[in-house]
Design an enzyme around this catalytic site. Structure first.
Site, PDB file in Angstrom:
ATOM      1  CE  LYS A  99      -3.189   2.698   2.777  1.00  0.00           C
ATOM      2  NZ  LYS A  99      -4.153   2.783   3.872  1.00  0.00           N
ATOM      3  N   GLY A 160      -8.818   8.970   8.868  1.00  0.00           N
ATOM      4  CA  GLY A 160      -9.253   9.102  10.259  1.00  0.00           C
ATOM      5  C   GLY A 160     -10.340  10.129  10.493  1.00  0.00           C
ATOM      6  CB  ALA A 187      -8.476   7.071   3.856  1.00  0.00           C
ATOM      7  N   GLY A 188     -11.264   7.584   5.261  1.00  0.00           N
ATOM      8  CA  GLY A 188     -12.325   8.574   5.401  1.00  0.00           C
ATOM      9  C   GLY A 188     -13.712   8.006   5.640  1.00  0.00           C
ATOM     10  CG  ASN A 209      -7.144   0.885  11.065  1.00  0.00           C
ATOM     11  OD1 ASN A 209      -5.948   0.685  10.947  1.00  0.00           O
ATOM     12  ND2 ASN A 209      -7.752   0.628  12.206  1.00  0.00           N
ATOM     13  CB  THR A 210     -10.259   5.355  12.134  1.00  0.00           C
ATOM     14  OG1 THR A 210      -8.936   5.546  11.619  1.00  0.00           O
ATOM     15  CG2 THR A 210     -10.404   6.122  13.429  1.00  0.00           C
TER      16      THR A 210
END
Lengths: 267, 66
Positions: A99, A160, A187-188, A209-210
């Protein structure tokens, strides 16, 4: 049954890729990854002193998980840093999947498009299978494809933030202009509904992830994302209806009781 | 001899190869990788690579990531 995800010649039943960071404990991380049914997990490399052992639990899990590992180059700001970290990742994790991240701005962690293209060109020469974390800019995406990337991972929103798909137009444009390229929103994403939205737009997968790790119940949230991604993909393959401005009854109007033919009025 | 290890300057006795330095620092096993002066060094080359005054060594290991 929805079709499988195909990336760099490998197929995956799951269209959800998850990170391993920010969990309250390694045990919760492990249980969450399992609940998500993800088959690709991201991880990284950091400086370590010989007496530190915190990597061992992660390392044991990595080896047992059977997941495709996707090491990232998070925090790298130059292609030179990326190349060194990528080579170290390949040696430790025994995979050429990467990545690719090149940070262009510390405030929103926006990827540096010039750094990405330069790094991707060199990494592909060195035999890496590069999955670049990029912005949703069509021209940057084309340049990444030109240097040999076979998969693109445009952002939904900055890492995040949990803001969802901030630029739906750009994402839709990418999907329309690059119909045969695997596209992963990375992301996001903050809520399962946003993951489903990305999948309904026709994105091939979602990486997050977050949103799972920082939920009050990460394991349950992992399941919620699994269902949302599956649901969104099924919806895309099923084909969404076209939006209309005016109402159209779904219940048959024919043979409606109480209806009477209005007697013709006398001239 | 002064060498920077993971960002910290350390004074060491004489070391010849990278393999010797890593052993002296206590790195064993296979769950770490190395860059010398910003460039990756493959495990197979540890005994061949010489260490000199002012070299910067980075030793990394797996961590969680997003």
């Amino acid at each position: 049954m929805a079709t499988q995800l195909s990336l760099y010649g490998k197929t995956f039943a799951s269209r959800l890729l998850v990170g391993t960071a920010l969990y309250p404990s390694p045990a919760v991380m492990r249980a969450s990854v399992e609940a998500s049914a993800a088959e690709i997990i991201t991880l990284s490399l950091r400086r370590q002193n010989p007496e530190q052992q915190q990597g061992k639990i992660l390392w044991d899990y990595i080896r047992e998980s059977g997941c495709q590992l996707l090491p990232n180059t998070a925090g790298c700001k130059t292609p030179r840093e990326v190349i060194a970290l990528a080579e170290m990742s390949r040696e430790i994790f025994a995979t050429d999947w990467l990545k690719l991240e090149v940070v262009g701005d510390d405030y929103n962690l926006q990827p540096d498009p010039y750094g990405l293209v330069e790094a991707a060109r060199e990494l592909i020469k060195r035999g890496f299978k590069v999955l670049p974390y990029c912005t949703d800019d069509l021209v940057v995406c084309r340049k990444l494809l030109d240097v040999g990337c076979e998969v693109l991972m445009p952002w939904g929103a900055p890492i995040g933030t949990g803001q969802g798909l901030l630029n739906r137009y750009n994402l839709q444009t990418l999907r329309e202009r690059l119909p045969d390229i695997p596209l992963i929103v990375d992301a996001g994403i903050g809520a399962p509904s946003q993951a489903a939205e990305a999948m309904e737009l026709g994105f091939d997968a979602v990486l997050l992830n977050t949103a799972i790790a920082k939920a009050q119940e990460p394991v349950l949230m992992a399941r919620a994302f699994k269902l949302a991604v599956e649901s969104g993909r099924c919806a895309f393959e099923a084909g969404l209806m076209t939006k209309r401005q005016t109402a159209s009854p779904s219940t048959p109007t024919l043979d409606m009781p109480f209806w009477q033919q209005v007697a013709p009025t006398e001239p | 001899m002064q060498v920077t290890i993971n960002g910290e300057i350390k004074s060491l006795g004489s070391v010849d190869s990278l393999a010797e330095l890593l052993l002296q620092l206590g790195y064993t096993g296979e769950t770490f990788a190395v860059a010398l002066n910003g460039d990756f060094v493959a495990r197979a080359d540890y005994s061949r690579v010489k260490i000199g005054e002012g070299d910067c060594l980075d030793v990394v290991a797996p961590v969680v990531g997003g």
